[in-house]
Design an enzyme around this catalytic site. Sequence first.
Site, PDB file in Angstrom:
ATOM      1  CE  LYS A 192      -3.697  -0.286   2.258  1.00  0.00           C
ATOM      2  NZ  LYS A 192      -4.792  -0.409   3.177  1.00  0.00           N
ATOM      3  NE  ARG A 215      -6.546   4.078   4.743  1.00  0.00           N
ATOM      4  CZ  ARG A 215      -7.740   3.623   4.388  1.00  0.00           C
ATOM      5  NH1 ARG A 215      -7.929   2.354   4.139  1.00  0.00           N
ATOM      6  NH2 ARG A 215      -8.747   4.452   4.271  1.00  0.00           N
ATOM      7  N   GLY A 239      -7.898  -7.683   4.743  1.00  0.00           N
ATOM      8  CA  GLY A 239      -8.725  -7.746   5.945  1.00  0.00           C
ATOM      9  C   GLY A 239      -8.067  -8.436   7.128  1.00  0.00           C
ATOM     10  CG  MET A 244      -2.325  -7.491   9.448  1.00  0.00           C
ATOM     11  SD  MET A 244      -0.661  -7.103   8.992  1.00  0.00           S
ATOM     12  CE  MET A 244      -0.861  -6.582   7.317  1.00  0.00           C
ATOM     13  NE  ARG A 285      -5.185  -4.947  -3.767  1.00  0.00           N
ATOM     14  CZ  ARG A 285      -5.803  -5.267  -2.675  1.00  0.00           C
ATOM     15  NH1 ARG A 285      -5.168  -5.304  -1.541  1.00  0.00           N
ATOM     16  NH2 ARG A 285      -7.071  -5.580  -2.682  1.00  0.00           N
ATOM     17  CG  HIS A 302      -4.933 -35.852   7.165  1.00  0.00           C
ATOM     18  ND1 HIS A 302      -5.955 -36.556   6.556  1.00  0.00           N
ATOM     19  CD2 HIS A 302      -3.866 -36.675   7.198  1.00  0.00           C
ATOM     20  CE1 HIS A 302      -5.524 -37.762   6.259  1.00  0.00           C
ATOM     21  NE2 HIS A 302      -4.262 -37.861   6.632  1.00  0.00           N
ATOM     22  NE  ARG A 331      10.682 -48.132 -14.109  1.00  0.00           N
ATOM     23  CZ  ARG A 331      10.060 -47.503 -13.124  1.00  0.00           C
ATOM     24  NH1 ARG A 331      10.632 -46.473 -12.528  1.00  0.00           N
ATOM     25  NH2 ARG A 331       8.865 -47.871 -12.749  1.00  0.00           N
ATOM     26  CB  SER A 363      15.854 -40.913 -16.662  1.00  0.00           C
ATOM     27  OG  SER A 363      14.616 -40.314 -16.366  1.00  0.00           O
ATOM     28  N   GLY A 403      15.155 -40.320 -11.208  1.00  0.00           N
ATOM     29  CA  GLY A 403      13.902 -40.804 -10.632  1.00  0.00           C
ATOM     30  C   GLY A 403      13.731 -40.104  -9.298  1.00  0.00           C
ATOM     31  CG  ASN A 435       8.395 -40.162  -8.167  1.00  0.00           C
ATOM     32  OD1 ASN A 435       8.273 -38.945  -8.088  1.00  0.00           O
ATOM     33  ND2 ASN A 435       7.817 -40.884  -9.101  1.00  0.00           N
ATOM     34  CG  ASP A 436      12.118 -45.032  -6.013  1.00  0.00           C
ATOM     35  OD1 ASP A 436      11.601 -45.310  -4.924  1.00  0.00           O
ATOM     36  OD2 ASP A 436      11.813 -45.592  -7.077  1.00  0.00           O
ATOM     37  CB  CYS A 467      11.112 -40.049 -15.601  1.00  0.00           C
ATOM     38  SG  CYS A 467      12.076 -41.267 -14.694  1.00  0.00           S
ATOM     39  CE1 TYR A 489      13.464 -37.296 -20.137  1.00  0.00           C
ATOM     40  CE2 TYR A 489      15.523 -37.186 -21.359  1.00  0.00           C
ATOM     41  CZ  TYR A 489      14.630 -37.888 -20.567  1.00  0.00           C
ATOM     42  OH  TYR A 489      14.894 -39.177 -20.202  1.00  0.00           O
TER      43      TYR A 489
HETATM   44  C1  PEP Z   1      11.088 -42.320  -9.645  1.00  0.00           C
HETATM   45  O1  PEP Z   1      11.506 -42.986  -8.719  1.00  0.00           O
HETATM   46  O2  PEP Z   1      11.158 -41.089  -9.678  1.00  0.00           O
HETATM   47  C2  PEP Z   1      10.411 -42.962 -10.764  1.00  0.00           C
HETATM   48  C3  PEP Z   1      10.034 -42.279 -11.816  1.00  0.00           C
HETATM   49  O3  PEP Z   1      10.155 -44.283 -10.621  1.00  0.00           O
HETATM   50  P1  PEP Z   1       8.874 -44.856  -9.889  1.00  0.00           P
HETATM   51  O4  PEP Z   1       8.042 -43.703  -9.474  1.00  0.00           O
HETATM   52  O5  PEP Z   1       8.192 -45.723 -10.881  1.00  0.00           O
HETATM   53  O6  PEP Z   1       9.496 -45.610  -8.782  1.00  0.00           O
HETATM   54 MG    MG Z   2      11.704 -45.128  -9.062  1.00  0.00          MG
END
Ligand code: PEP
Ligand code: MG
Length: 930
Positions: A49, A118, A127, A129, A362, A482, A666, A817, A819, A821-822, A885, A905
């Site tokens: 502001k 203000r 709203g 504060m 703003r 949750h 894979r 690549s 991974g 996730n793992d 991936c 990529y």
């Molecule tokens: C990963 O681990 O990122 C992955 C792509 O393999 P997955 O999720 O199938 O274990």
């Molecule tokens: Mg994996």
Amino acid sequence: MGTLPAVRAARCVRTARSRRPVAGRQKKQKFVYDFTEGNKDLKDLLGGKGANLAEMTNLGLPVPPGFTITTEACKVYLESGQEPPALRDEVSAHLDALEQRMGRKLGAPADPLLVSVRSGAKFSMPGMMDTVLNVGLSDASVAGLAEQAGDERFAWDSYRRLVQMFGATVLGVPGELFEDALERAKRDRGAASDLDLDAACLRALVEEFKAIVAREAGRGFPQEPREQMDLAVRAVFDSWNTERAALYRRQERIPGDLGTAVNICSMVFGNLGADSGTGVAFTRDPATGHQGVYGDYLQNAQGEDVVAGIRNTVPLAELERIDKASYDQLLSIMETLETHYKDLCDIEFTIERGRLWMLQTRVGKRTAAAAFRIAVQLVDQGLIDEAEALRRVSGGQLAQLMFPRFDDAEAGAAGVRRIGWGIAASPGAAVGKAVFDSYTAVKWSRSGEKVILIRRETNPDDLNGMIAAEGILTSRGGKTSHAAVVARGMGKTCVCGAEELEVDTKRRRLTATGPDGAPVVLEEGDLVSIDGSTGKVYTGEVPVVPSPVVEYFEGRMHAGAEEADELVRAVHRIMAYADRVRRLRVRANADNAEDALRARRFGAQGIGLCRTEHMFLGERRELVEHLILADTDAERDKALGALLPLQRADFIELFEAMDGLPVTVRLLDPPLHEFLPDITELSVRVALAEAREDENENDLRLLQAVHKLHEQNPMLGLRGVRLGLVVPGLFAMQVRAIAEAAAHRLAAKGDPRPEIMIPLVGTVQELEIVRDEADAVIAEVERATGTRLRLPIGTMIELPRAALTAGQIAEAAQFFSFGTNDLTQTVWGFSRDDVEASFFTAYLEKGIFGVSPFETIDRDGVGSLVRAAAEAGRATRPDLKLGVCGEHGGDPESVHFFHDAGLDYVSCSPFRIPVARLEAGRAANAAATR
Ligand code: PEP
Ligand code: MG
């Protein structure tokens, strides 16, 4: 009616708590800035502001003079409990200057200067504060104000407002006490609105309010103007830490240590009669982006009345009739502001006896659709270029535009009524039968019913119900509850914290109030619709319409076609620009031709992850069972022989769908027990058969195998490359299927480009062994088919050891690549399935995570391994192709990280491809301007 599971809204990583050394503040610091001294880029210091008031002042727009106390002063106060010692003198100097300029002294009895105090933080917290208006009025100066304004009623009305606001916000008196007294006064006099109360009545009300203050606050209403101002400033500082402000910050991911600035502005009055008033305006419609006159105006009123909805406002266009000169001036200022900010602005203004004053502006918040439309409109108006247009939109907004939506004519359908409005926690439009416990959710969904799980709040025990439900509705909890966290993680529609809904899980019913005020009871089994993009809850089934943006990506609507709406055209133009500038390529995680073709339509430049285990499910599971149960080489070869043609056919289809584009296949990753029956179920079956003395040989063998392969933690056992090394022939069969499929496609004059990817490698030796075996199989297929195959072999990097030894692994890998996730699971040492439902909510609430590390890459931990591995890999093999991936490949924030880390990529699920393309463009854009 489901959501698109893989599309998730963008969430940014929590900004790390900044801990500035206190010593830095001890040198002489300027804590107060006149409006003429600041500008719009000083939001950190002056708040949004204050910075914008300064910008408007410097643009020569009519802003009432004033000054801003900085966020730094607030921080000192919040940390030490005291205003910085220099603040008082600085405020005095600025107040003196203001008084001289206005020709009046703060609260002077004969002709008082009044000010507003203000809040104004860096990020808007609407709203949340405090604000106090009319500071400077007292028993002594109210008569002077009446005299000067020539309006006694106005003076007492202003004083009444001050005592009320000050009492509530500064002295902590419960606001209802004032509201009740005001209501009583109206009732006693038969007044329909506060405008009907005359001066005498307002004067009596002031006395009553002062008595309330004295009684409740244990002190009288302060009569000394400077004391009023100083206390109001302190109250604004304190309001940074109110519970609701802290909650809002947590939800919006605004860091907790920024503090608020305080703006002290000379008062202008919209409550001086019919030629005065106050209003809000947008330079464009924030819902559609269309230019026009949007806003509300309230005659004879002060700022807070508009927001409080005490009286009905009129559309802004009416102002033309009420006060044409001010209206024309306002439109011209709006144009100036839009041209100056090059964006949609929202504005607060006041008209005091025919004179227009700007109180705030703003860059305005807008819907996702409007963001795209406005960005393109501004390009067409020559106000911004395409790079700036790309900065103005986000992958999160694009994701929102891709969810199916409820039809706008929400109440049009029979039996549809809106009964609540909670927090839009996870987008999508879900319809189903109301169920009030997870057991019923699972049971009903198994029999084919679509259900909405309704709980007061969810807990880890509800996970099954949440998975089974189309959507989740709770009456408690915020965006990090949750329900919200887990639902977002699953890509499932969720509305949480719909507090006006009374959820009675025992009696399996929900009670609410309909739009007409009548109670509505929803019993188990009744239809309910929830909109996770707006937070609205309806009884009945709201019809759903497909998103035109998905129709466009699917190729069913063309941007140039007549029926294409402005939004589709805008998305098309921005996507085209993002594609032009991005460096990262975008691939898809897809395992079948249908997904691959969709991914291609959505702009995928290949498949980055084909999870072959998905090809072994359903009826084929039994074939894997045979493989697992095989005792002899002959039995094993038979099982593999049965799988080979099926695999080959899968690959032929996939390579055909992605003809000319790379397809990373894979080899089998998950532990074998995932292909076997559930241990408990099977044990019961065998025990019952035993009791009947009717044992089935196959079941007994199966149970033995299940016991042998059963893993407590299925994440880190016999899986990935380890399987390939201990189950003879398994990987060879898959490699053969890939090679034969490629040869088949070549013979059909296709252009197959498979890449073979080995999962869960931890050391180069594993890769070398599998490679040798694969090379031999490929050579054999080449000989047998008389074709020359180009089949790069690479590995996933999803274990810390692989990342740490990436330099060695690159000797045997043509590509990596990541991974993630793992890699996230193994770096953190937790399994996603276990932790998301158990303690992630607590971690998010405690601020340990700003966002789940499974959604947005943990830059400091997992990310640093990615960077190091990429660097080490490329040091060994400069042409090493690098991709990702894991699910992070489709997460906006993470895409920026992967761009910066130099990957080639990202690969993500088909529905997230447009988001990844857009964000890859934004990342390149951002890097170019750094
Ligand atoms: C990963 O681990 O990122 C992955 C792509 O393999 P997955 O999720 O199938 O274990
Ligand atoms: Mg994996």
